[in-house]
Write an enzyme that holds these catalytic residues in place. Structure first.
Site, PDB file in Angstrom:
ATOM      1  N   ASN A  49      -6.726  -3.951  -4.456  1.00  0.00           N
ATOM      2  CA  ASN A  49      -7.972  -3.355  -4.953  1.00  0.00           C
ATOM      3  C   ASN A  49      -7.743  -2.074  -5.746  1.00  0.00           C
ATOM      4  O   ASN A  49      -8.516  -1.747  -6.649  1.00  0.00           O
ATOM      5  CB  ASN A  49      -8.940  -3.082  -3.793  1.00  0.00           C
ATOM      6  CG  ASN A  49      -8.328  -2.208  -2.709  1.00  0.00           C
ATOM      7  OD1 ASN A  49      -7.352  -2.612  -2.072  1.00  0.00           O
ATOM      8  ND2 ASN A  49      -8.890  -1.035  -2.480  1.00  0.00           N
ATOM      9  N   HIS A  50      -6.647  -1.357  -5.466  1.00  0.00           N
ATOM     10  CA  HIS A  50      -6.369  -0.123  -6.206  1.00  0.00           C
ATOM     11  C   HIS A  50      -5.776  -0.405  -7.583  1.00  0.00           C
ATOM     12  O   HIS A  50      -5.507   0.546  -8.332  1.00  0.00           O
ATOM     13  CB  HIS A  50      -5.453   0.788  -5.392  1.00  0.00           C
ATOM     14  CG  HIS A  50      -6.153   1.485  -4.271  1.00  0.00           C
ATOM     15  ND1 HIS A  50      -6.900   2.627  -4.442  1.00  0.00           N
ATOM     16  CD2 HIS A  50      -6.266   1.163  -2.954  1.00  0.00           C
ATOM     17  CE1 HIS A  50      -7.414   3.005  -3.292  1.00  0.00           C
ATOM     18  NE2 HIS A  50      -7.049   2.132  -2.364  1.00  0.00           N
ATOM     19  N   HIS A  55      -3.611  -3.991   2.517  1.00  0.00           N
ATOM     20  CA  HIS A  55      -4.998  -3.505   2.522  1.00  0.00           C
ATOM     21  C   HIS A  55      -5.329  -2.646   3.738  1.00  0.00           C
ATOM     22  O   HIS A  55      -5.803  -1.517   3.589  1.00  0.00           O
ATOM     23  CB  HIS A  55      -5.964  -4.684   2.408  1.00  0.00           C
ATOM     24  CG  HIS A  55      -7.350  -4.324   1.990  1.00  0.00           C
ATOM     25  ND1 HIS A  55      -7.625  -3.411   0.985  1.00  0.00           N
ATOM     26  CD2 HIS A  55      -8.571  -4.749   2.437  1.00  0.00           C
ATOM     27  CE1 HIS A  55      -8.930  -3.306   0.827  1.00  0.00           C
ATOM     28  NE2 HIS A  55      -9.522  -4.089   1.705  1.00  0.00           N
ATOM     29  N   VAL A  56      -5.115  -3.164   4.923  1.00  0.00           N
ATOM     30  CA  VAL A  56      -5.315  -2.384   6.150  1.00  0.00           C
ATOM     31  C   VAL A  56      -4.079  -1.522   6.356  1.00  0.00           C
ATOM     32  O   VAL A  56      -2.961  -2.043   6.444  1.00  0.00           O
ATOM     33  CB  VAL A  56      -5.539  -3.303   7.365  1.00  0.00           C
ATOM     34  CG1 VAL A  56      -5.677  -2.470   8.641  1.00  0.00           C
ATOM     35  CG2 VAL A  56      -6.773  -4.164   7.150  1.00  0.00           C
ATOM     36  N   HIS A  57      -4.263  -0.207   6.455  1.00  0.00           N
ATOM     37  CA  HIS A  57      -3.125   0.713   6.486  1.00  0.00           C
ATOM     38  C   HIS A  57      -2.559   0.825   7.895  1.00  0.00           C
ATOM     39  O   HIS A  57      -2.671   1.852   8.577  1.00  0.00           O
ATOM     40  CB  HIS A  57      -3.536   2.077   5.937  1.00  0.00           C
ATOM     41  CG  HIS A  57      -3.999   2.024   4.520  1.00  0.00           C
ATOM     42  ND1 HIS A  57      -4.698   3.037   3.897  1.00  0.00           N
ATOM     43  CD2 HIS A  57      -3.863   1.048   3.576  1.00  0.00           C
ATOM     44  CE1 HIS A  57      -4.970   2.702   2.659  1.00  0.00           C
ATOM     45  NE2 HIS A  57      -4.477   1.496   2.434  1.00  0.00           N
ATOM     46  N   ASP A  89       0.830  -1.203   0.000  1.00  0.00           N
ATOM     47  CA  ASP A  89       0.000   0.000   0.000  1.00  0.00           C
ATOM     48  C   ASP A  89       0.869   1.259   0.000  1.00  0.00           C
ATOM     49  O   ASP A  89       0.683   2.164   0.806  1.00  0.00           O
ATOM     50  CB  ASP A  89      -0.929  -0.017   1.215  1.00  0.00           C
ATOM     51  CG  ASP A  89      -1.839  -1.238   1.226  1.00  0.00           C
ATOM     52  OD1 ASP A  89      -3.039  -1.079   0.957  1.00  0.00           O
ATOM     53  OD2 ASP A  89      -1.341  -2.359   1.478  1.00  0.00           O
ATOM     54  N   TYR A  99      -1.901   4.152  -6.464  1.00  0.00           N
ATOM     55  CA  TYR A  99      -3.082   4.904  -6.061  1.00  0.00           C
ATOM     56  C   TYR A  99      -3.474   5.949  -7.107  1.00  0.00           C
ATOM     57  O   TYR A  99      -4.059   6.986  -6.799  1.00  0.00           O
ATOM     58  CB  TYR A  99      -2.882   5.556  -4.688  1.00  0.00           C
ATOM     59  CG  TYR A  99      -2.971   4.548  -3.563  1.00  0.00           C
ATOM     60  CD1 TYR A  99      -4.126   4.416  -2.813  1.00  0.00           C
ATOM     61  CD2 TYR A  99      -1.899   3.706  -3.271  1.00  0.00           C
ATOM     62  CE1 TYR A  99      -4.221   3.474  -1.800  1.00  0.00           C
ATOM     63  CE2 TYR A  99      -1.984   2.756  -2.269  1.00  0.00           C
ATOM     64  CZ  TYR A  99      -3.138   2.653  -1.536  1.00  0.00           C
ATOM     65  OH  TYR A  99      -3.226   1.713  -0.537  1.00  0.00           O
ATOM     66  N   HIS A 154     -11.364  -0.826  10.254  1.00  0.00           N
ATOM     67  CA  HIS A 154     -11.426  -0.597   8.812  1.00  0.00           C
ATOM     68  C   HIS A 154     -11.093  -1.893   8.066  1.00  0.00           C
ATOM     69  O   HIS A 154     -10.113  -2.563   8.381  1.00  0.00           O
ATOM     70  CB  HIS A 154     -10.442   0.512   8.421  1.00  0.00           C
ATOM     71  CG  HIS A 154     -10.710   1.120   7.080  1.00  0.00           C
ATOM     72  ND1 HIS A 154     -11.920   1.659   6.741  1.00  0.00           N
ATOM     73  CD2 HIS A 154      -9.912   1.257   5.995  1.00  0.00           C
ATOM     74  CE1 HIS A 154     -11.874   2.125   5.507  1.00  0.00           C
ATOM     75  NE2 HIS A 154     -10.668   1.886   5.027  1.00  0.00           N
ATOM     76  N   HIS A 155     -11.909  -2.245   7.106  1.00  0.00           N
ATOM     77  CA  HIS A 155     -11.769  -3.490   6.328  1.00  0.00           C
ATOM     78  C   HIS A 155     -11.951  -4.740   7.188  1.00  0.00           C
ATOM     79  O   HIS A 155     -11.490  -5.826   6.815  1.00  0.00           O
ATOM     80  CB  HIS A 155     -10.406  -3.568   5.623  1.00  0.00           C
ATOM     81  CG  HIS A 155     -10.166  -2.473   4.634  1.00  0.00           C
ATOM     82  ND1 HIS A 155     -11.104  -2.114   3.704  1.00  0.00           N
ATOM     83  CD2 HIS A 155      -9.082  -1.665   4.420  1.00  0.00           C
ATOM     84  CE1 HIS A 155     -10.613  -1.124   2.953  1.00  0.00           C
ATOM     85  NE2 HIS A 155      -9.407  -0.833   3.373  1.00  0.00           N
ATOM     86  N   HIS A 170      -3.359  -9.656  -0.900  1.00  0.00           N
ATOM     87  CA  HIS A 170      -3.593  -8.260  -0.516  1.00  0.00           C
ATOM     88  C   HIS A 170      -4.499  -8.124   0.700  1.00  0.00           C
ATOM     89  O   HIS A 170      -4.165  -7.419   1.653  1.00  0.00           O
ATOM     90  CB  HIS A 170      -4.178  -7.465  -1.680  1.00  0.00           C
ATOM     91  CG  HIS A 170      -4.324  -6.008  -1.345  1.00  0.00           C
ATOM     92  ND1 HIS A 170      -3.235  -5.206  -1.046  1.00  0.00           N
ATOM     93  CD2 HIS A 170      -5.416  -5.207  -1.223  1.00  0.00           C
ATOM     94  CE1 HIS A 170      -3.643  -3.987  -0.766  1.00  0.00           C
ATOM     95  NE2 HIS A 170      -4.966  -3.958  -0.861  1.00  0.00           N
ATOM     96  N   ASP A 216      -1.547  -2.790  -3.924  1.00  0.00           N
ATOM     97  CA  ASP A 216      -1.858  -1.364  -3.894  1.00  0.00           C
ATOM     98  C   ASP A 216      -0.595  -0.563  -4.168  1.00  0.00           C
ATOM     99  O   ASP A 216       0.151  -0.221  -3.244  1.00  0.00           O
ATOM    100  CB  ASP A 216      -2.525  -0.958  -2.580  1.00  0.00           C
ATOM    101  CG  ASP A 216      -4.008  -1.305  -2.552  1.00  0.00           C
ATOM    102  OD1 ASP A 216      -4.503  -1.887  -3.540  1.00  0.00           O
ATOM    103  OD2 ASP A 216      -4.672  -0.992  -1.542  1.00  0.00           O
TER     104      ASP A 216
END
Length: 471
Positions: free
Chosen positions: A233-234, A355-357, A167, A199, A327-328, A318, A196
């Site tokens: 996903n990005h 995925h999870v930042h 990410d 972006y 989140h997520h 991911h 990711d």
């Protein structure tokens, strides 16, 4: 007086044991204080995005493994116009005989109102193991030289070091993450990227010029060591309302991977061997249910892994299967239901995801007993299960996720919402060392770490011990 000292010491011991018990029940949530603000993308005139000088100069140079064994490399670069030279000149550091590889695919694509440059992917085959090579891309007076080192021949006791980033994006924090990785005294030899990338889809109409800036940004590292790609996903870039109906179009044109070498039917899932590791890349955003191509491929792929040759079995994806961030939360649950039993059966050592930042490391746990009606829905310790590490903390513009489920679940061993990178350092067939490096710390500082005992060799040793006892 002596009795008082004894009782005081005994009290401290009880407090320490109590703390250990609480730690084992819920792990540790870091209390590190960080800036929670969003990170801005670096402006287009930043030096890290600078276009190389010279007419039609090669740019966005990056490499990845080009076969299953590690004796091939895919060298990719982009030129603004069609190039006179589509080949790569290369030679070994210990042999000045120069060779030319003309095995190059050149592709272009359009995305809404954007037209890409000429994207070159040159595969160099039959390289020697554990050898430094130099290579030149470009034509005429505008050429650029880089180098890379091939991995050692696959074998059980071959030490090797992987970096982990996910990410990433192209913010100021992204730049700090990449710099921190480059200056880590434990040098990663290959980077496992957990998805990711640029972006670019965060911009209106998924502005693909931000794919170009990202390619120039990572070149300083990705041109010299392989980056093993995972789609996130990005990378989907599916926007039918502007006429873009081909998922993963920019990603699959820009980043070639050796998927056919592992008999995969898609570049979104594949495997490679590298030194003493067997790496399986999965796609969280492709069909993975029963009977799908990815499902069928994975069922066959796991049976091929020879742990006597490559003892370290690593899965990269991911979307995390286990995460205690809000989140997520539980987005990876359906894939976990499909594949976790195999990860336990085949004794996968570690699963890396993004995925999870934020950052999180699990205990060795599984939730394979659950069958909807039995109520056994709590993850339990399982020594055959992998450790799940979420490392989606590269620094992108969406910022960190800081809200966590409370109390901390028993499966979560350590979690912290900070930017950083990881190092997975394989020592031999039985031991590896993982360290997570927070961007704000010194280059050698580890904010979290863990020694890994290889699942295959551990179970083999236990079997031998049991057989000895039963004799």
């Amino acid at each position: 007086m002596g009795l008082h000292k004894f009782l005081a010491g005994f009290t401290y011991v009880l407090i320490f044991i109590s703390a250990l018990i609480r730690f084992s029940e819920g792990g540790l949530t870091s209390n590190y204080v960080r800036n929670n603000g969003l990170s801005r993308d670096m402006p287009l005139d930043s030096d890290v995005f600078r276009v190389p000088s010279g007419y039609n100069a090669p740019q966005q140079v990056h490499i990845t493994q080009g076969d299953h064994q590690g004796k091939s490399v895919i060298i990719s670069w982009i030129t603004a116009n069609e190039s006179e030279s589509k080949s790569v000149l290369y030679w070994a550091a210990n042999n000045q005989t120069k060779k030319t590889s003309g095995n190059t695919n050149v592709v272009k694509y359009n995305y809404y109102n954007y037209t890409s440059g000429y994207i070159h992917h040159c595969t160099i085959k039959n390289l020697e193991f554990d050898t430094k090579y130099y290579y030149i891309v470009g034509a005429g007076n505008v050429t650029r030289e880089f180098s890379f080192v091939t991995p050692p021949r696959p074998g059980p006791d071959v030490p090797y070091t992987f970096g982990l980033i996910g990410d990433l994006g192209q913010t100021y924090d992204s730049n700090r993450t990449l710099t921190h990785y480059e200056l880590n005294p434990i040098k990663g030899q290959t980077l496992l990227f957990v998805g990711d990338l640029s972006y670019a889809d965060s911009y209106p109409f998924h502005d693909n010029t931000r794919w170009d800036t990202w390619g120039r940004f990572i070149e300083r590292n990705a041109a010299y060591q392989p980056w093993i790609w995972t789609a996130g996903n990005h990378e989907i870039d599916f926007v039918p309302e502007i006429g873009e109906t081909e998922p993963f179009k920019p990603y699959t044109h820009r980043f070639f991977v050796p998927y056919k070498a592992s008999e995969s039917t898609s570049p979104l899932w594949y495997s490679i061997k590298r030194a003493s590791a067997y790496i399986i890349v999965l796609s969280s955003y492709s069909a993975y249910g029963k009977y799908t191509p990815q499902y069928k491929w994975l069922t066959n792929e796991l049976t091929k892994v020879d742990r006597t040759e490559t003892p370290w079995l690593i899965v990269v994806m991911h979307c995390p299967m286990y995460s205690s961030y809000v989140h997520h939360y539980m987005e990876g649950e359906s894939m976990r239901v499909m594949y976790e039993q195999w990860f336990v059966e085949y004794k996968v050592d570690v699963v890396f995801a993004g995925h999870v930042h934020a950052y999180e490391r699990s205990e060795r746990i599984s939730n394979i007993a659950y069958d909807v009606v039995n109520g056994l829905c709590t993850p339990l310790r399982n020594e055959s299960a992998p450790v799940y590490i979420t490392i989606g903390d590269g620094g992108n513009q969406e910022g960190l996720v800081t809200e966590m489920t409370e109390p901390q679940p028993s499966y979560s061993d350590f979690r912290e919402a900070s930017y950083g990178h990881g190092i997975f350092d394989i020592k031999n067939r039985t031991h590896a060392y993982f360290g997570w490096h927070r961007n704000q710390d010194g280059f050698a500082v580890e904010a979290d770490s863990m020694w890994f005992l290889n699942r295959y060799w551990k179970s083999l040793q236990e079997l031998r011990t049991q057989n000895y006892i039963n004799m």
